[in-house]
Design a protein around this motif. Structure first.
Motif, PDB file in Angstrom:
ATOM      1  N   PRO A 177       0.803  -1.221   0.000  1.00 17.83           N
ATOM      2  CA  PRO A 177       0.000   0.000   0.000  1.00 17.83           C
ATOM      3  C   PRO A 177       0.832   1.265   0.000  1.00 17.83           C
ATOM      4  O   PRO A 177       0.296   2.350  -0.149  1.00 17.83           O
ATOM      5  N   GLU A 178       2.137   1.158   0.204  1.00 21.34           N
ATOM      6  CA  GLU A 178       2.997   2.324   0.292  1.00 21.34           C
ATOM      7  C   GLU A 178       4.160   2.163  -0.661  1.00 21.34           C
ATOM      8  O   GLU A 178       4.369   1.115  -1.268  1.00 21.34           O
ATOM      9  N   ARG A 179       4.922   3.247  -0.752  1.00 15.20           N
ATOM     10  CA  ARG A 179       6.062   3.249  -1.657  1.00 15.20           C
ATOM     11  C   ARG A 179       7.100   2.221  -1.222  1.00 15.20           C
ATOM     12  O   ARG A 179       7.550   2.249  -0.083  1.00 15.20           O
ATOM     13  N   ARG A 192       7.738   8.222  -9.976  1.00 13.88           N
ATOM     14  CA  ARG A 192       8.922   7.863 -10.744  1.00 13.88           C
ATOM     15  C   ARG A 192       8.590   7.075 -12.005  1.00 13.88           C
ATOM     16  O   ARG A 192       9.176   7.347 -13.072  1.00 13.88           O
ATOM     17  N   PRO A 193       7.687   6.061 -11.996  1.00 21.44           N
ATOM     18  CA  PRO A 193       7.407   5.344 -13.252  1.00 21.44           C
ATOM     19  C   PRO A 193       6.908   6.251 -14.367  1.00 21.44           C
ATOM     20  O   PRO A 193       7.396   6.177 -15.498  1.00 21.44           O
ATOM     21  N   LEU A 194       5.955   7.127 -14.054  1.00 22.44           N
ATOM     22  CA  LEU A 194       5.420   8.007 -15.084  1.00 22.44           C
ATOM     23  C   LEU A 194       6.451   9.037 -15.536  1.00 22.44           C
ATOM     24  O   LEU A 194       6.558   9.344 -16.731  1.00 22.44           O
ATOM     25  N   LEU A 195       7.217   9.575 -14.600  1.00 19.18           N
ATOM     26  CA  LEU A 195       8.233  10.562 -14.967  1.00 19.18           C
ATOM     27  C   LEU A 195       9.342   9.921 -15.803  1.00 19.18           C
ATOM     28  O   LEU A 195       9.872  10.555 -16.725  1.00 19.18           O
ATOM     29  N   THR A 196       9.693   8.683 -15.496  1.00 18.59           N
ATOM     30  CA  THR A 196      10.707   7.993 -16.292  1.00 18.59           C
ATOM     31  C   THR A 196      10.210   7.738 -17.712  1.00 18.59           C
ATOM     32  O   THR A 196      10.962   7.906 -18.687  1.00 18.59           O
ATOM     33  N   TRP A 198       0.184   5.102  -8.624  1.00 17.71           N
ATOM     34  CA  TRP A 198      -0.835   5.322  -7.602  1.00 17.71           C
ATOM     35  C   TRP A 198      -0.729   4.286  -6.492  1.00 17.71           C
ATOM     36  O   TRP A 198      -0.918   4.620  -5.311  1.00 17.71           O
ATOM     37  N   ARG A 199      -0.405   3.061  -6.860  1.00 21.35           N
ATOM     38  CA  ARG A 199      -0.335   1.995  -5.863  1.00 21.35           C
ATOM     39  C   ARG A 199       0.875   2.188  -4.943  1.00 21.35           C
ATOM     40  O   ARG A 199       0.786   1.957  -3.733  1.00 21.35           O
ATOM     41  N   GLN A 200       1.981   2.618  -5.480  1.00 15.61           N
ATOM     42  CA  GLN A 200       3.213   2.727  -4.712  1.00 15.61           C
ATOM     43  C   GLN A 200       3.491   4.143  -4.218  1.00 15.61           C
ATOM     44  O   GLN A 200       4.524   4.388  -3.616  1.00 15.61           O
ATOM     45  N   LEU A 214       1.770   1.997 -15.854  1.00 15.24           N
ATOM     46  CA  LEU A 214       2.678   2.717 -14.964  1.00 15.24           C
ATOM     47  C   LEU A 214       1.929   3.720 -14.084  1.00 15.24           C
ATOM     48  O   LEU A 214       2.347   3.986 -12.955  1.00 15.24           O
ATOM     49  N   GLY A 215       0.820   4.280 -14.598  1.00 14.92           N
ATOM     50  CA  GLY A 215       0.021   5.170 -13.756  1.00 14.92           C
ATOM     51  C   GLY A 215      -0.620   4.439 -12.598  1.00 14.92           C
ATOM     52  O   GLY A 215      -0.648   4.932 -11.468  1.00 14.92           O
TER      53      GLY A 215
END
Length: 345
Positions: free
Chosen positions: A21-23, A114-118, A108-110, A103-104
């Protein structure tokens, strides 16, 4: 006898997602190591070598013409419908939407961007580098070739390197780059390599690209993936800036003002503290002296008038009593001092 149901692979996947549920803190951000620098240098040298072989109209250009005259779309016409659909895996719009959706959800899950920005950084590098190379070399495609055996360079085309191939390498390779485990990274790397290879060969089959366009597109996409660790510090700063902007927007929307920083405590000497205490005491005394003197008020439950002993009080008949008043009743003290005369009889 009660038996437990065996968990399927899908159940285990959802159970793993419920535990995140967290990063995640265990994800290792790739760094530009010596091995990666060596691969980047070798790929860049290969990229420049392909460009040079096409510019000088070498054996690679002759191979391009041989493949074009072979016309694969006529030799294997039965798979034409499949190739038309498969080549969509290299188009910018559909692939970017599919990968960005995954990746979105992962962002949201993590609780991380970073996934979207990468993905955004890789697509930006792809547009800049591949787009500049296409416009700079201006090579025409097989369907628009003018002179047999020429390299068709500088004639206003935009197919060298292959954008479909480079986009397939970057878009599907970014999934392997962002993988959280080494095993997932290996599997996704192999899957993205096969997918991008198939997309490149599909463009050659359809006759929209030369074979050298596809080879240069593979090198261009791999260069972007290898250069992404150089962009990681910028991606991290962009993520922090976006989160700060979101927090300020929430504060402005809710009307809450961030609490100011606590002031630095200044040491106070004992002499100044004693002086302040004395000044407060003098101010309080002055206020008491300036206030008008108030007469003490008697409590409400006490009767007004001077105090008298109980023996001196006049008996009062209670209100509502049926007992008649006696005018000749004397106080107790008077009864003791004045004796009635005794009469004989």
């Amino acid at each position: 006898m009660r038996t437990e149901r065996n968990l399927t692979r899908l159940d285990r996947v959802f159970a793993r997602l419920d535990r995140e549920p967290e990063r995640p803190a265990h994800i290792d951000v790739p760094k530009m190591s010596r091995h990666r620098i060596a691969l980047f240098s070798a790929t860049l040298a290969f990229y420049l070598a392909i460009v040079w072989l096409v510019v000088i109209t070498s054996w690679l250009v002759r191979l391009d013409w041989l493949v074009m005259f072979f016309r694969p779309y006529q030799q294997w016409s039965g798979i034409h419908w499949f190739v038309d659909y498969y080549v969509v895996l290299g188009q910018r719009g559909p692939t970017a939407v599919m990968v960005a959706a995954w990746l979105g959800w992962r962002s949201w899950r993590q609780h991380t961007l970073r996934p979207l920005l990468t993905l955004g950084a890789s697509l930006l590098l792809l547009n800049i580098t591949v787009g500049a190379a296409k416009l700079g070399m201006g090579r025409l495609g097989p369907h628009y070739a003018t002179t047999i055996g020429s390299n068709e360079m500088g004639l206003g085309g935009d197919i060298f390197p292959s954008g479909h191939t480079a986009n397939a390498v970057v878009t599907w390779g970014i999934l392997a780059y962002l993988a959280s485990t080494p095993r997932a990274r290996r599997w996704l790397s192999a899957l993205s390599a096969v997918t991008s290879l198939g997309v490149g060969l599909a463009t050659v089959y359809l006759g929209t690209h030369w074979l050298s366009d596809v080879v240069l597109g593979w090198a261009a996409g791999l260069l972007i993936l290898l250069a992404l660790p150089w962009c990681e510090p910028l991606i991290a700063r962009a993520e922090v800036a976006i989160f700060d902007l979101r927090d300020r927007w929430r504060e402005r929307r809710t009307g809450t003002v961030p609490s100011p920083a606590a002031p630095v405590a200044v040491p106070v000497s004992f002499t100044s503290a004693a002086t302040a205490t004395t000044a407060q005491a003098e101010a309080a005394a002055a206020r008491e002296a300036a206030a008008p003197a108030r007469s003490p008020r008697a409590p409400v439950y006490l009767a007004p008038g001077p105090h008298s002993t109980r023996s001196e009080r006049t008996p009062v008949t209670p209100v509502g009593s049926r007992r008649p008043p006696h005018s000749d009743r004397l106080p107790r003290g008077a009864a003791a001092s004045t004796a009635r005369p005794l009469t004989g009889g």
